[in-house]
Design a protein around this motif. Structure first.
Motif, short mmCIF file in Angstrom:
data_model
loop_
_atom_site.label_atom_id
_atom_site.label_comp_id
_atom_site.label_asym_id
_atom_site.label_seq_id
_atom_site.Cartn_x
_atom_site.Cartn_y
_atom_site.Cartn_z
N LEU A 1 0.76 -1.23 0.09
CA LEU A 1 0.20 -0.08 0.17
C LEU A 1 0.71 1.30 -0.09
N VAL A 2 1.92 1.18 0.64
CA VAL A 2 2.87 2.39 0.61
C VAL A 2 3.33 2.65 -0.77
N LEU A 3 3.28 2.00 -1.50
CA LEU A 3 3.57 2.32 -3.01
C LEU A 3 2.53 3.10 -3.54
N VAL A 4 1.44 2.83 -3.32
CA VAL A 4 0.17 3.63 -3.66
C VAL A 4 0.54 5.08 -3.39
N GLU A 5 0.70 5.19 -1.98
CA GLU A 5 0.88 6.52 -1.66
C GLU A 5 2.29 7.27 -2.19
N ALA A 6 3.36 6.53 -2.36
CA ALA A 6 4.35 6.88 -3.08
C ALA A 6 3.98 7.64 -4.52
N MET A 7 3.21 6.78 -5.40
CA MET A 7 2.66 7.20 -6.50
C MET A 7 1.84 8.55 -6.37
N CYS A 8 1.03 8.67 -5.44
CA CYS A 8 0.23 9.88 -5.32
C CYS A 8 1.09 11.03 -5.19
N ASN A 9 2.19 10.98 -4.66
CA ASN A 9 3.05 11.86 -4.24
C ASN A 9 4.38 12.15 -5.42
N ARG A 10 3.77 11.56 -6.36
CA ARG A 10 4.89 11.74 -7.80
C ARG A 10 6.20 11.26 -7.56
N CYS A 11 6.58 10.19 -6.71
CA CYS A 11 7.72 9.61 -6.49
C CYS A 11 8.30 8.79 -7.56
N SER A 12 9.46 8.69 -8.14
CA SER A 12 9.83 7.63 -9.10
C SER A 12 10.28 6.41 -8.21
N ILE A 13 9.76 5.21 -8.44
CA ILE A 13 9.68 4.07 -7.81
C ILE A 13 10.60 3.16 -8.11
N ILE A 14 11.59 2.51 -7.20
CA ILE A 14 12.22 1.09 -7.60
C ILE A 14 11.61 0.12 -6.76
N ALA A 15 10.85 -1.01 -7.31
CA ALA A 15 10.36 -2.08 -6.73
C ALA A 15 10.80 -3.34 -7.23
N ASP A 16 10.26 -4.37 -6.46
CA ASP A 16 10.46 -5.67 -6.79
C ASP A 16 9.49 -5.82 -8.11
N ASN A 17 9.96 -7.18 -9.03
CA ASN A 17 9.06 -7.49 -10.07
C ASN A 17 8.20 -8.43 -9.73
N ASP A 18 7.64 -8.80 -8.53
CA ASP A 18 6.67 -9.77 -8.46
C ASP A 18 5.28 -9.18 -9.12
N GLU A 19 4.43 -10.31 -9.40
CA GLU A 19 3.09 -9.64 -10.24
C GLU A 19 2.44 -8.79 -9.46
N THR A 20 2.16 -8.71 -8.34
CA THR A 20 1.42 -7.78 -7.65
C THR A 20 1.92 -6.44 -7.78
N ARG A 21 3.49 -6.06 -7.70
CA ARG A 21 3.85 -4.70 -8.01
C ARG A 21 3.84 -4.39 -9.43
N GLN A 22 3.78 -5.55 -10.12
CA GLN A 22 3.76 -5.16 -11.81
C GLN A 22 2.27 -4.80 -11.91
N GLU A 23 1.41 -5.13 -11.32
CA GLU A 23 0.05 -4.85 -11.57
C GLU A 23 -0.37 -3.38 -10.66
N ILE A 24 0.31 -3.11 -9.82
CA ILE A 24 0.31 -1.66 -8.93
C ILE A 24 0.75 -0.62 -10.08
N LEU A 25 2.08 -1.03 -10.38
CA LEU A 25 3.00 0.07 -11.12
C LEU A 25 2.90 -0.03 -12.61
N ASP A 26 2.75 -1.19 -12.97
CA ASP A 26 2.75 -1.29 -14.61
C ASP A 26 4.23 -0.83 -15.11
N ASP A 27 4.18 0.41 -16.07
CA ASP A 27 5.43 0.59 -16.61
C ASP A 27 5.77 1.93 -16.02
N THR A 28 5.24 2.51 -14.82
CA THR A 28 5.69 3.83 -14.16
C THR A 28 6.68 3.61 -13.02
N GLY A 29 7.30 2.48 -12.86
CA GLY A 29 8.40 2.38 -11.80
C GLY A 29 9.50 1.13 -12.90
N LEU A 30 10.61 1.32 -12.02
CA LEU A 30 11.65 0.56 -12.10
C LEU A 30 11.53 -1.04 -11.42
#
Length: 361
Positions: free
Chosen positions: A272-301
């Protein structure tokens, strides 16, 4: 529409994430015409807590929970249950044939195998889950991936399965943060937030900072802020800011000024903290598990967890490329605005509840 939430209205373990989610869910009325109330009997809340304590110290095979409805429980239009019922027959009998909407989950293979330290038979898991859900009128998943994984093993549930994101009533799109951050004269701030640092990838982040080196980080004016239980110590001697704990509003303020947010966990159910970071226009580095792929799509590394070398490479890219930081941050915020804001999510839940009440499954 009157929505009855069937869950304990308090927990001794007040920090429990699932209970926090339920408390947030009860605020659905702030964003819709729904009336929400907790309808489980007080005896259920009490025995639920006792059962949790008993199972923690003396695991038992049977539950001592006493199911029941409060007086107003029979006057609602639909029952909402967060999590698969532990005693499904008792639960469904208790709600007196009212329409039932159950939130459940079916985690990724990576998460489950990491949790148990071995390969798990997902068919057996799906079969066991199905026994708790077959009497529900609608089964809900927070991710499309979770829904698809479950349906792969139990396709007969497809017609009554739906996916809607978490309802986060305090989530706000911060349109000012990016302007303030990217007009800063110099320096790049990196933010990590994760109570369980070891599981959330803090060790790899510190190692990545060591790979980049103190001289490199200082040359780009890098500042690093860590919010985690254990204080990290880069071996390269780079100074960072560390907080064992911060109130939620202060964490959001950190996000508003940090153009880079890092969370590459070894194991994470959602994030959930990733969603908050997205709202604050952070550039995000996260893991490539399927769930993070669904949350971020191509908007993070997205990278494979556990690799400090890969993380250092991605940090270097973002530190040196302001335009990329801005682009990722802008697109992440646009995605959050389209998918996760409480107004949008509340409408999705409301529509699904109405379809259940009208028997439109």
């Amino acid at each position: 529409m009157k929505l009855g939430i069937y869950c304990p209205d308090w927990l001794l373990a007040w920090h429990n994430t699932d209970h926090k989610v339920m408390k947030m869910f009860s605020r659905m009325s702030e964003f819709s015409t729904m009336e929400t109330s907790f309808v489980a009997a007080r005896s259920y809340t009490m025995t639920f807590n006792i059962n949790k304590i008993a199972n923690r110290f003396f695991p038992v095979k049977t539950s001592i929970e006493r199911h029941g409805l409060r007086k107003q429980g029979g006057n609602v239009d639909i029952i909402y249950h967060y999590g698969s019922p532990v005693n499904p027959n008792k639960f469904y009998n208790t709600v007196n044939n009212l329409p039932v909407f159950v939130t459940t989950g079916f985690m990724t293979d990576h998460f489950v195998n990491s949790l148990f330290g071995r390969t798990v038979n997902r068919q057996n898991e799906a079969d066991a889950l199905a026994k708790t859900l077959d009497q529900a009128d609608r089964i809900h998943f927070h991710t499309l991936g979770g829904l698809r994984r479950f349906i792969q093993y139990r396709p007969e549930f497809k017609e009554k399965a739906i996916n809607i994101p978490f309802f986060l009533p305090d989530l706000q799109i911060n349109n000012s943060s990016a302007i303030e951050v990217y007009q800063a004269p110099a320096g790049v701030e990196i933010l990590f937030v994760g109570s369980d640092g070891e599981r959330k990838g803090l060790v790899e982040l510190i190692n990545a900072l060591d790979i980049l080196g103190k001289a490199y980080l200082q040359s780009y004016g890098v500042k690093v802020t860590i919010v985690s239980k254990k204080k990290p110590a880069p071996s390269c001697g780079f100074d960072l800011s560390w907080f064992k704990y911060l109130p939620h509003n202060q964490i959001l303020k950190l996000m508003q000024r940090a153009p880079i947010f890092v969370l590459v966990p070894k194991m994470e159910s959602y994030g959930l903290v990733l969603v908050e970071a997205m709202c604050n226009r952070c550039s995000i580095i996260a893991d490539n598990d399927e769930t993070r792929q669904e949350i971020l799509d191509d908007t993070g590394l997205l990278i494979t967890p556990g690799s400090s070398t890969l993380l250092a490479e991605k940090l270097r890219i973002l530190i040196e490329n302001r335009a990329l930081r801005e682009d990722l941050g802008n697109r992440a915020q646009m995605r959050a605005s389209a998918l996760f804001t409480p107004e949008i999510v509340a409408k999705q839940y409301s529509a699904s509840f109405q379809s259940v009440i009208k028997n439109e499954i």
